[in-house]
Structures are given as C-alpha cells and as structure tokens.
Design an enzyme around this catalytic site. Structure first.
Site, PDB file in Angstrom:
ATOM      1  N   ILE A 182      13.633  18.677  -8.424  1.00  0.00           N
ATOM      2  CA  ILE A 182      14.396  19.330  -9.497  1.00  0.00           C
ATOM      3  C   ILE A 182      13.854  20.742  -9.738  1.00  0.00           C
ATOM      4  CG2 ILE A 182      15.210  19.114 -11.882  1.00  0.00           C
ATOM      5  CD1 ILE A 182      14.552  16.056 -11.568  1.00  0.00           C
ATOM      6  N   ARG A 203      23.948   3.067 -13.516  1.00  0.00           N
ATOM      7  CA  ARG A 203      23.172   4.236 -13.925  1.00  0.00           C
ATOM      8  C   ARG A 203      24.093   5.441 -14.061  1.00  0.00           C
ATOM      9  NH1 ARG A 203      20.185   0.659 -14.306  1.00  0.00           N
ATOM     10  NH2 ARG A 203      18.000   0.406 -13.616  1.00  0.00           N
ATOM     11  N   TYR A 254      16.597  13.415 -18.681  1.00  0.00           N
ATOM     12  CA  TYR A 254      17.443  13.289 -17.492  1.00  0.00           C
ATOM     13  C   TYR A 254      17.897  11.859 -17.328  1.00  0.00           C
ATOM     14  CZ  TYR A 254      14.446  17.193 -15.919  1.00  0.00           C
ATOM     15  OH  TYR A 254      13.710  18.334 -15.806  1.00  0.00           O
ATOM     16  N   PHE A 255      19.055  11.691 -16.739  1.00  0.00           N
ATOM     17  CA  PHE A 255      19.459  10.368 -16.279  1.00  0.00           C
ATOM     18  C   PHE A 255      19.086  10.310 -14.798  1.00  0.00           C
ATOM     19  CE2 PHE A 255      21.107   8.223 -19.971  1.00  0.00           C
ATOM     20  CZ  PHE A 255      20.851   9.210 -20.895  1.00  0.00           C
ATOM     21  N   LEU A 307      17.292   5.137  -5.107  1.00  0.00           N
ATOM     22  CA  LEU A 307      18.440   4.620  -4.367  1.00  0.00           C
ATOM     23  C   LEU A 307      18.981   5.591  -3.321  1.00  0.00           C
ATOM     24  CD1 LEU A 307      20.614   2.405  -3.963  1.00  0.00           C
ATOM     25  CD2 LEU A 307      21.933   3.537  -5.778  1.00  0.00           C
ATOM     26  N   SER A 358      12.957  12.052 -19.669  1.00  0.00           N
ATOM     27  CA  SER A 358      13.737  11.093 -18.882  1.00  0.00           C
ATOM     28  C   SER A 358      14.395  10.066 -19.785  1.00  0.00           C
ATOM     29  CB  SER A 358      12.805  10.382 -17.895  1.00  0.00           C
ATOM     30  OG  SER A 358      13.452   9.275 -17.295  1.00  0.00           O
ATOM     31  N   TYR A 393       4.681   5.179 -16.281  1.00  0.00           N
ATOM     32  CA  TYR A 393       5.410   6.438 -16.047  1.00  0.00           C
ATOM     33  C   TYR A 393       6.293   6.746 -17.249  1.00  0.00           C
ATOM     34  CZ  TYR A 393       9.385   9.293 -14.876  1.00  0.00           C
ATOM     35  OH  TYR A 393      10.374  10.229 -14.940  1.00  0.00           O
ATOM     36  N   SER A 431       1.333  17.774  -4.224  1.00  0.00           N
ATOM     37  CA  SER A 431       1.001  16.344  -4.062  1.00  0.00           C
ATOM     38  C   SER A 431       2.246  15.545  -3.672  1.00  0.00           C
ATOM     39  CB  SER A 431       0.424  15.783  -5.369  1.00  0.00           C
ATOM     40  OG  SER A 431       1.385  15.928  -6.405  1.00  0.00           O
ATOM     41  N   ASN A 432       3.429  16.052  -4.022  1.00  0.00           N
ATOM     42  CA  ASN A 432       4.638  15.299  -3.674  1.00  0.00           C
ATOM     43  C   ASN A 432       5.735  16.252  -3.199  1.00  0.00           C
ATOM     44  OD1 ASN A 432       6.193  12.982  -3.357  1.00  0.00           O
ATOM     45  ND2 ASN A 432       7.106  13.176  -5.393  1.00  0.00           N
ATOM     46  N   ASN A 468       0.825  21.595  -6.957  1.00  0.00           N
ATOM     47  CA  ASN A 468      -0.347  21.170  -6.165  1.00  0.00           C
ATOM     48  C   ASN A 468       0.070  20.507  -4.849  1.00  0.00           C
ATOM     49  OD1 ASN A 468       0.595  18.680  -6.841  1.00  0.00           O
ATOM     50  ND2 ASN A 468      -1.193  18.023  -8.025  1.00  0.00           N
ATOM     51  N   LYS A 480       6.232   9.841 -20.427  1.00  0.00           N
ATOM     52  CA  LYS A 480       7.323  10.713 -20.881  1.00  0.00           C
ATOM     53  C   LYS A 480       7.430  10.639 -22.405  1.00  0.00           C
ATOM     54  CE  LYS A 480       8.798  12.393 -16.995  1.00  0.00           C
ATOM     55  NZ  LYS A 480       8.562  13.819 -16.693  1.00  0.00           N
TER      56      LYS A 480
HETATM   57  C1  WQD Z   1      18.742   3.119  -9.303  1.00  0.00           C
HETATM   58  C2  WQD Z   1      19.422   1.783  -9.081  1.00  0.00           C
HETATM   59  C3  WQD Z   1      17.928  -0.030  -8.592  1.00  0.00           C
HETATM   60  C4  WQD Z   1      16.558   1.460  -4.740  1.00  0.00           C
HETATM   61  C5  WQD Z   1      14.140   5.985 -11.802  1.00  0.00           C
HETATM   62  C6  WQD Z   1      13.214   6.341 -12.913  1.00  0.00           C
HETATM   63  C7  WQD Z   1      13.842   7.406 -13.774  1.00  0.00           C
HETATM   64  C8  WQD Z   1      14.232   8.560 -12.918  1.00  0.00           C
HETATM   65  C9  WQD Z   1      15.197   8.102 -11.835  1.00  0.00           C
HETATM   66  C10 WQD Z   1      12.501  10.230 -12.837  1.00  0.00           C
HETATM   67  C11 WQD Z   1      18.664   0.628  -9.734  1.00  0.00           C
HETATM   68  C12 WQD Z   1      18.850   0.249  -7.414  1.00  0.00           C
HETATM   69  C13 WQD Z   1      17.204   1.345  -5.957  1.00  0.00           C
HETATM   70  C14 WQD Z   1      16.840   0.544  -3.702  1.00  0.00           C
HETATM   71  C15 WQD Z   1      18.422  -0.551  -5.131  1.00  0.00           C
HETATM   72  N1  WQD Z   1      13.078   9.136 -12.313  1.00  0.00           N
HETATM   73  N2  WQD Z   1      18.120   0.356  -6.131  1.00  0.00           N
HETATM   74  N3  WQD Z   1      17.769  -0.439  -3.941  1.00  0.00           N
HETATM   75  O1  WQD Z   1      15.028   3.111 -11.389  1.00  0.00           O
HETATM   76  O2  WQD Z   1      17.241   3.986 -12.367  1.00  0.00           O
HETATM   77  O3  WQD Z   1      15.274   5.426 -12.364  1.00  0.00           O
HETATM   78  O4  WQD Z   1      14.514   7.115 -11.064  1.00  0.00           O
HETATM   79  O5  WQD Z   1      12.786  10.829 -13.820  1.00  0.00           O
HETATM   80  O6  WQD Z   1      12.902   7.806 -14.749  1.00  0.00           O
HETATM   81  O7  WQD Z   1      12.989   5.204 -13.711  1.00  0.00           O
HETATM   82  O8  WQD Z   1      16.364   4.907 -10.209  1.00  0.00           O
HETATM   83  O9  WQD Z   1      17.103   5.231  -7.894  1.00  0.00           O
HETATM   84  O10 WQD Z   1      15.087   3.732  -8.342  1.00  0.00           O
HETATM   85  O11 WQD Z   1      17.362   2.935  -8.942  1.00  0.00           O
HETATM   86  O12 WQD Z   1      19.251  -1.454  -5.325  1.00  0.00           O
HETATM   87  O13 WQD Z   1      16.267   0.586  -2.566  1.00  0.00           O
HETATM   88  O14 WQD Z   1      19.433   1.499  -7.679  1.00  0.00           O
HETATM   89  O15 WQD Z   1      17.793  -1.423  -8.781  1.00  0.00           O
HETATM   90  O16 WQD Z   1      19.628  -0.281 -10.223  1.00  0.00           O
HETATM   91  P1  WQD Z   1      15.985   4.231 -11.613  1.00  0.00           P
HETATM   92  P2  WQD Z   1      16.426   4.232  -8.767  1.00  0.00           P
END
Ligand code: WQD
Length: 345
Positions: free
Chosen positions: A16, A236, A182-183, A205, A129, A154, A38-39, A36, A158
C-alpha cells in the site's frame, strides 16, 4: 513544477505504501521513504521512478533505531506530513510470534510521535484496519461500531496504535491525526509494475489465487463453505489498492489544509460492498479467462464470517469514494503476477 511539500511514507516500498507514494508524487508532493525491507524489496523504488519519472529518496533503516530516526528528522525537518504504513501484518504469524508484533508495530509508532513533537511536525495519517471491529454485531459496520477484543496480536496492535495516537493528541501534543481503517486491499497499479509481493506462502486470498493460476501453487484452499452466508463462504469488503492509496492523499491534505473537524479522526476505507470467496474466484476467472484450481477445506482459525463497510462518513466527510470494480481488482492482480514472474525469469 513546484512541490506541494515533503511527505514521509514509512513502509513506502510495501504494497500500500508504494501505491500511495505513486499517487503522492503524481499529486505534486515530494516523498521520502523509510523502509527496513523486511517484507518488501528495494527494486520497488526503481518501479516508482519508472511510473512517475521521479525517484523518491529512500532511507533503509528500522524505525526501532532511534538514532537513525533522529538523524532522519534532522535532515527532513521540513516535512509537511507523515503517512505511517510500516508494520508486520500477517494475522496468523502474529499469533505465533506476538512479541515481535508488539515490538515491531507499537514501538515505531511511539518513536515517530516523539520525533513529531520534537521537530514540530503536525500532520499524521495512520494505516489502521477493519480488524479492529472483529465480527461486527451490525453490518455494514460504521466507525462508531464498538471496537471488540482483537482476534489476533496483529489486530490488537492496530487497536493499541489508534489509542496511542489519540491519547498523544489529547495530551496536548500539537499533532492532528487520521486513522484509516482499511478493509481488504487487493489489486495492483494498471502499469503492472508494482503490486502485492508476499514473501513466502501468501496468507491473503488474492496473491494465493494469482500464484495458483500462475502455477506456483498447486491448488487454492477455500477455508470453509459452512458459514451463515448466501454461498457459505466468508464475505469481505475488497477494495482496489489504488482507490485505497487515493484515500491517503485526501486524508493528509485534509490535515495540511486544516479541514479536519477534530484533532483525531478515523474513517472506514472500503467500497461498501461485500463479496464472498466464491464470488472473488468467479470474478478472477471471468476477468482473466483463467480456470482456477481450488478445493474447499476446513475453516481457518481466527477468520470472521462477514464484514463490509458503511462508507457514508468516508464518502461525505472525507470526500472520497472507491471507484473500481471487483473485476478490475482481480484482473489488475493477475497482470501484476504475470509481469512480476516474467521479469524474474
Ligand atoms: C480473505 C478471505 C479467508 C486465503 C486480513 C487481515 C486484515 C487485512 C487483510 C491488513 C477469508 C479466505 C484466504 C486462502 C481462503 N490485512 N481465504 N483461502 O483475513 O480478511 O484480512 O488481510 O491490514 O487486517 O486480517 O484477508 O485475504 O487472508 O482472507 O479461503 O488461501 O479469503 O478465509 O475469508 P482477511 P485474507
């Protein structure tokens, strides 16, 4: 072109942060980056230059290093604002190594705010977040929804960082702050030159989808289809990272121009639309023409069932609105994955 002023972006080589740096430069700001690595990787600075024809000055050090941070501020006392992204952000990892997350995410916040007081820098935008809400009681979720006990260290960092910022401001520090909640940021810049660059196996995802489609992963695991949602998979509020980046420009300018109504404000940054995992897969297949190999497995610990934003305040008060569709998000993510892998070979 005369610069609108100099802005520090911490974590500016990250996902971002790099997209926000591009938007800031294109709006006429001078950007300096602290990261740094790191990621993320230093080549992202080259990509930012390739996109904007301007190379942001990049300082590679850890925000935990107070000597280097003080020297940075001595050299950059003319900053008009700070956008703070730098943090560790993997939910699952934070459960395994909480002390790393508490040190890495909380101490830099304190170091930066102390430096702002010392060098009289007033404007601060914080990368928060929707995780702070946990599973909301009502949907869509508004900024006034109760902050629930965090589901992970984590998410807790926040929540704590929002309080650190608010309490510092309330203590009389001459700082104005905005927390952007953020969403789910996904997608990539239309150039395909910058995007999400997860190190190791992706937690999120979209990178898992694009790596599976590219053949780097055998199969996507869908974490559960027995939720109380229309198709059984989690919902989401996915938002294009460029829409998200643009929200940061609006937020920092609100502070620079003194348009903030309170010295501490927070805004949901989402689209207001919720999409299920299966709908994201369908969008990816439709927008790219790729067939995705996936299977349904057990739920992932810590996942909430469904969340999407009430964007009324963000739209009306902040004057910002997301514009990109889910298909644009999934297609842009795919274009970035293809470009990135092609350049690696
Ligand atoms: C989304 C959906 C999973 C991977 C996290 C953090 C949030 C923000 C965004 C930083 C969920 C499903 C995922 C996979 C799957 N990060 N999924 N298979 O967990 O909503 O939010 O990332 O700010 O703070 O909590 O995002 O992308 O991990 O998951 O089915 O291999 O996809 O179960 O329903 P999440 P995500």
């Amino acid at each position: 072109m005369s610069k609108k002023g100099k802005i520090l972006v911490t974590g500016g080589t990250g996902y971002i942060g790099s997209h926000t740096t591009v938007e800031l430069i294109e709006q006429g700001y001078e950007v300096v980056i602290i990261d740094n690595l790191s990621n993320s990787d230093a080549f992202i600075v080259d990509r930012i230059e390739q996109i904007t024809d301007i190379r942001p000055k990049f300082y590679e050090f850890d925000l935990l290093d107070t000597d280097k941070l003080d020297n940075f501020f001595k050299e950059n006392a003319d900053l008009v604002g700070i956008i703070h992204f730098a943090a560790a952000k993997a939910v699952g990892e934070s459960v395994e190594i909480p002390l790393h997350y508490y040190r890495n995410n909380l101490v830099p916040m304190i170091n930066i705010l102390e430096a702002m007081k010392k060098y009289k820098i007033e404007n601060f935008v914080f990368s928060s977040s929707c995780t702070v809400y946990g599973q909301p009681d009502e949907l869509p979720v508004t900024e006034n929804a109760p902050v629930k006990p965090a589901e992970s260290p984590y998410g807790y960092t926040k929540q704590v960082n929002e309080n650190i910022l608010n309490d510092t401001i309330k203590s009389g520090a001459n700082i104005k702050g905005i927390a952007l909640r953020y969403f789910n940021p996904i997608g990539a810049h239309h150039s395909g030159l910058i995007g999400e660059l997860p190190k190791g196996v992706p937690n999120n995802l979209l990178p898992f989808i694009t790596q599976t489609a590219y053949g780097l992963r055998k199969q996507l695991s869908v974490f559960g289809e027995d939720y109380n949602t229309p198709d059984g998979s989690c919902i989401r509020d996915y938002i294009h990272v460029v829409d998200l980046a643009k929200a940061h420009i609006v937020a920092i300018e609100r502070l620079i121009d003194g348009k903030n109504k309170n010295s501490y404000e927070m805004f949901n940054i989402g689209t207001g639309n919720g999409f299920s995992v299966f709908e994201v897969i369908k969008s990816f297949e439709q927008s790219t023409g790729e067939k995705l190999n996936y299977k349904v497995v057990a739920r992932r610990a810590g996942d909430i069932e469904q969340i999407w934003a009430d964007t009324t305040i963000g739209n009306n008060e902040l004057g910002w609105k997301a514009t990109k569709t889910l298909d644009e998000m999934t297609l842009s993510a795919w274009k970035w994955e293809q470009n990135y892998r092609k350049d690696l070979n």
